[in-house]
Design a protein around this motif. Structure first.
Motif, mmCIF file in Angstrom:
data_model
loop_
_atom_site.group_PDB
_atom_site.id
_atom_site.type_symbol
_atom_site.label_atom_id
_atom_site.label_comp_id
_atom_site.label_asym_id
_atom_site.label_seq_id
_atom_site.Cartn_x
_atom_site.Cartn_y
_atom_site.Cartn_z
ATOM 1 N N VAL A 34 1.001 -1.260 0.106
ATOM 2 C CA VAL A 34 0.043 -0.073 0.038
ATOM 3 C C VAL A 34 0.847 1.099 -0.107
ATOM 4 C CG1 VAL A 34 -1.953 -1.027 1.090
ATOM 5 C CG2 VAL A 34 -0.079 0.009 2.613
ATOM 6 N N ALA A 35 0.335 2.025 -0.567
ATOM 7 C CA ALA A 35 1.094 3.688 -0.574
ATOM 8 C C ALA A 35 0.128 4.649 -0.604
ATOM 9 C CB ALA A 35 2.051 3.490 -1.875
ATOM 10 N N ASP A 36 0.698 5.829 -0.138
ATOM 11 C CA ASP A 36 0.024 7.037 0.054
ATOM 12 C C ASP A 36 0.802 8.196 0.088
ATOM 13 O OD1 ASP A 36 -3.344 7.810 0.761
ATOM 14 O OD2 ASP A 36 -1.935 9.017 1.640
ATOM 15 N N LEU A 37 0.398 9.394 -0.357
ATOM 16 C CA LEU A 37 1.199 10.461 -0.137
ATOM 17 C C LEU A 37 1.551 10.827 1.405
ATOM 18 C CD1 LEU A 37 -0.257 13.077 -2.864
ATOM 19 C CD2 LEU A 37 1.837 11.806 -2.931
ATOM 20 N N ASP A 38 0.430 10.454 2.028
ATOM 21 C CA ASP A 38 0.807 10.532 3.800
ATOM 22 C C ASP A 38 1.444 9.212 4.172
ATOM 23 O OD1 ASP A 38 0.418 10.497 6.561
ATOM 24 O OD2 ASP A 38 -1.475 11.507 6.511
ATOM 25 N N ALA A 39 2.542 9.147 4.376
ATOM 26 C CA ALA A 39 3.463 8.005 4.920
ATOM 27 C C ALA A 39 2.981 7.335 6.003
ATOM 28 C CB ALA A 39 4.824 8.308 4.811
ATOM 29 N N SER A 40 2.196 8.316 7.041
ATOM 30 C CA SER A 40 1.876 7.714 8.237
ATOM 31 C C SER A 40 0.559 6.915 7.844
ATOM 32 C CB SER A 40 1.661 8.818 9.160
ATOM 33 O OG SER A 40 0.643 9.747 8.917
ATOM 34 N N ARG A 41 -0.173 7.285 7.102
ATOM 35 C CA ARG A 41 -1.460 6.753 6.860
ATOM 36 C C ARG A 41 -1.245 5.166 6.131
ATOM 37 N NH1 ARG A 41 -5.478 9.524 2.745
ATOM 38 N NH2 ARG A 41 -5.721 10.712 4.553
ATOM 39 N N SER A 42 -0.427 5.273 5.127
ATOM 40 C CA SER A 42 0.126 3.793 4.502
ATOM 41 C C SER A 42 0.740 2.960 5.744
ATOM 42 C CB SER A 42 1.114 3.995 3.549
ATOM 43 O OG SER A 42 2.189 4.651 3.763
ATOM 44 N N ALA A 43 1.411 3.386 6.598
ATOM 45 C CA ALA A 43 2.154 2.543 7.615
ATOM 46 C C ALA A 43 1.078 2.024 8.596
ATOM 47 C CB ALA A 43 3.011 3.696 8.439
ATOM 48 N N ALA A 44 0.019 2.925 8.944
ATOM 49 C CA ALA A 44 -1.268 2.403 9.585
ATOM 50 C C ALA A 44 -1.807 1.376 9.098
ATOM 51 C CB ALA A 44 -1.871 3.767 10.169
ATOM 52 N N VAL A 45 -2.159 1.525 7.733
ATOM 53 C CA VAL A 45 -3.066 0.458 6.901
ATOM 54 C C VAL A 45 -2.136 -0.656 6.727
ATOM 55 C CG1 VAL A 45 -3.793 -0.177 4.741
ATOM 56 C CG2 VAL A 45 -4.346 2.069 5.966
ATOM 57 N N ALA A 46 -0.926 -0.565 6.678
ATOM 58 C CA ALA A 46 -0.078 -2.002 6.374
ATOM 59 C C ALA A 46 0.090 -2.691 7.868
ATOM 60 C CB ALA A 46 1.327 -1.588 5.882
ATOM 61 N N ALA A 47 0.103 -2.042 8.878
ATOM 62 C CA ALA A 47 0.225 -2.333 10.380
ATOM 63 C C ALA A 47 -0.885 -3.312 10.420
ATOM 64 C CB ALA A 47 0.285 -1.395 11.305
ATOM 65 N N GLU A 48 -2.122 -3.072 10.131
ATOM 66 C CA GLU A 48 -3.638 -3.790 10.090
ATOM 67 C C GLU A 48 -3.375 -5.183 9.240
ATOM 68 O OE1 GLU A 48 -6.629 -1.436 9.426
ATOM 69 O OE2 GLU A 48 -6.310 0.251 10.763
ATOM 70 N N LEU A 49 -2.593 -5.130 8.328
ATOM 71 C CA LEU A 49 -2.743 -6.351 7.312
ATOM 72 C C LEU A 49 -1.622 -7.139 7.382
ATOM 73 C CD1 LEU A 49 -4.449 -4.060 4.460
ATOM 74 C CD2 LEU A 49 -5.396 -5.340 6.064
ATOM 75 N N PRO A 50 -1.531 -8.159 7.646
ATOM 76 C CA PRO A 50 -0.395 -9.178 7.456
ATOM 77 C C PRO A 50 0.217 -9.344 6.528
ATOM 78 C CG PRO A 50 -2.011 -9.987 9.156
ATOM 79 C CD PRO A 50 -2.602 -9.087 8.412
ATOM 80 N N GLY A 51 1.620 -9.208 6.042
ATOM 81 C CA GLY A 51 2.144 -9.500 4.601
ATOM 82 C C GLY A 51 2.050 -8.391 3.880
ATOM 83 N N VAL A 52 1.399 -7.017 4.058
ATOM 84 C CA VAL A 52 1.453 -6.097 3.425
ATOM 85 C C VAL A 52 2.462 -5.065 3.624
ATOM 86 C CG1 VAL A 52 -0.008 -4.191 2.505
ATOM 87 C CG2 VAL A 52 -0.962 -6.422 3.045
ATOM 88 N N GLN A 53 3.347 -4.548 2.828
ATOM 89 C CA GLN A 53 4.147 -3.718 3.094
ATOM 90 C C GLN A 53 3.561 -2.038 2.700
ATOM 91 O OE1 GLN A 53 7.080 -5.378 -0.190
ATOM 92 N NE2 GLN A 53 8.502 -5.014 1.482
ATOM 93 N N ALA A 54 4.265 -1.270 3.449
ATOM 94 C CA ALA A 54 3.895 0.163 3.331
ATOM 95 C C ALA A 54 5.115 0.615 2.456
ATOM 96 C CB ALA A 54 3.995 0.812 4.622
ATOM 97 N N LEU A 55 4.975 1.261 1.399
ATOM 98 C CA LEU A 55 5.888 1.939 0.537
ATOM 99 C C LEU A 55 5.552 3.122 0.146
ATOM 100 C CD1 LEU A 55 6.142 -1.182 -2.005
ATOM 101 C CD2 LEU A 55 7.651 -0.765 -0.024
ATOM 102 N N SER A 56 6.439 3.989 -0.524
ATOM 103 C CA SER A 56 6.244 5.264 -1.345
ATOM 104 C C SER A 56 5.512 4.858 -2.473
ATOM 105 C CB SER A 56 7.594 5.867 -1.349
ATOM 106 O OG SER A 56 8.397 5.247 -2.658
ATOM 107 N N VAL A 57 5.062 5.826 -3.412
ATOM 108 C CA VAL A 57 4.217 5.583 -4.272
ATOM 109 C C VAL A 57 5.368 5.070 -5.391
ATOM 110 C CG1 VAL A 57 2.868 6.606 -6.401
ATOM 111 C CG2 VAL A 57 2.438 7.411 -3.837
ATOM 112 N N GLU A 58 6.277 5.554 -5.608
ATOM 113 C CA GLU A 58 7.292 5.212 -6.824
ATOM 114 C C GLU A 58 7.725 3.679 -6.383
ATOM 115 O OE1 GLU A 58 9.326 4.769 -9.782
ATOM 116 O OE2 GLU A 58 7.971 6.582 -9.623
#
Length: 366
Positions: A34-58
């Motif tokens: 998952v990625a979002d311009l708001d890195a904290s948002r992507s980190a929070a979403v990834a933390a809820e989903l096992p096996g999902v990485q929080a990345l930058s858009v690029e």
């Protein structure tokens, strides 16, 4: 395309939760990043989903662990993200509209064709039992030969409930580009593609007031027309009148009605996957009859179109396709152009009607 099941999600706004609820652990695809311009948002979403990485858009667009990019950004960014994904050899499935501008949408499909990747686009609500049951009834001759249809979407505006509604009133927004895809995609399913349009529109308020969230009470500018009406000339000869508005309080009109030589069919809200399909036949009982669900993905939710897209193959084209989205976008931009220029606009695109969806229980599509 059948193996493209690893999904990277770009844009984690309000609509993303509905997609994730459908896709994570409940479908043949696997969300890997998952990625979002708001890195904290992507980190929070990834933390809820096992096996999902929080990345930058690029990072997500270039990730080897992503086959298909689910593009849930605001309309103004749809084309940029899609083109970035395609440049890295990814398939793209996006929220509607395909792009904010028709030229950008064409560029997305052209780039995808050169890269040998696929493009899909919402709405997928039209694949549920509501619109699909109505389509099956029309094709079975329930109303006889279809002659015309009507479509109506009237709301006081999304700023009443959306905490960040600015994009609804900027380029790429407005009632037609926001809600029109549900109605126009449904009408293509029901009556086929459109060859020409005539439109009229207005913008009688220059600002709106946010009604909820931390910005409640803030005034935002209206930069697009907030009421659009038009007539669609279908290639098969039927006519549709359509109204989409952010200026009314409510309406008692059916979302869509199909009128034929021997009956009238009411179609449920195409912003939902199911709902009652009702039929009144000429010369018969004077009471409307509710038709049982006879087609569509049963229990469908946001993301079923993505599942349909990634499981399509050489034997079956994706139903929520980029080609359909391009045709729908041209209808909408042509309606606005017609309004501005006061003339009938012939379309340059067409599309094959997507294959109908047979009645498919949840265990068959999840």
């Amino acid at each position: 395309m059948g193996d493209a099941h690893r999904i990277g999600v770009v844009g984690l706004g309000v609509i993303s939760r509905a997609y994730l609820d459908t896709l994570v652990g409940h479908s043949p695809v696997r969300v890997t990043a998952v990625a979002d311009l708001d890195a904290s948002r992507s980190a929070a979403v990834a933390a809820e989903l096992p096996g999902v990485q929080a990345l930058s858009v690029e990072e997500l667009l270039s990730s080897p662990d992503v086959d298909t990019v689910l593009n849930l950004t605001v309309p103004a960014a749809h084309a940029e993200i899609a083109l970035g994904a395609i440049a890295h050899g990814k398939h793209v499935y996006g929220e509607k509209p395909l792009a904010a501008e028709l030229t950008d949408a064409r560029a997305v499909l052209e780039a995808a064709a050169k890269a040998g990747v696929g493009v899909g686009c919402a709405p997928d609500t039209v694949l549920g039992t509501g619109v699909q049951t109505a389509r099956a009834a029309v094709e079975a001759g329930a109303v006889g030969r279809p002659l015309f249809a009507s479509a109506a979407m009237v709301t006081p505006g999304h700023e009443r409930w959306h905490p960040q509604p600015d994009f609804y009133y900027k380029a790429g927004g407005g009632p037609l580009l926001d809600m029109g895809p549900y109605y126009l995609s449904s009408l293509v399913h029901l009556l086929g593609p459109v060859r020409a349009v005539i439109g009229a529109s207005s913008r009688l308020r220059t600002e709106r007031v946010i009604g909820s969230g931390p910005r409640a009470g803030e005034r935002i500018p209206v930069e697009v027309d907030s009421h659009v009406s038009g007539v669609l000339e279908h290639e098969g000869g039927a006519l549709t009148t359509i109204t989409t508005s952010f200026d009314g309080v409510a309406t008692t009109a059916a979302p869509i009605e199909v009128h034929g030589e021997s009956g009238t069919l009411t179609v449920p809200d195409p912003n939902h996957f199911d709902g009652e399909v009702r039929l009144l036949e000429l010369g018969g009982d004077t009471r409307w009859r509710t038709l049982p669900p006879s087609a569509g993905y049963v229990g469908a939710a946001r993301g079923v179109g993505l599942v349909d897209f990634v499981t399509a193959d050489g034997q079956r084209a994706a139903r929520a396709s980029g080609e359909l989205a391009l045709h729908v976008l041209e209808m909408m931009t042509a309606l606005l152009q017609s309004s501005a220029e006061g003339r009938r606009i012939e379309l340059s695109t067409s599309v094959e009607r997507p294959l109908p969806v047979p009645l498919t229980p949840p265990e068959k599509w999840r």
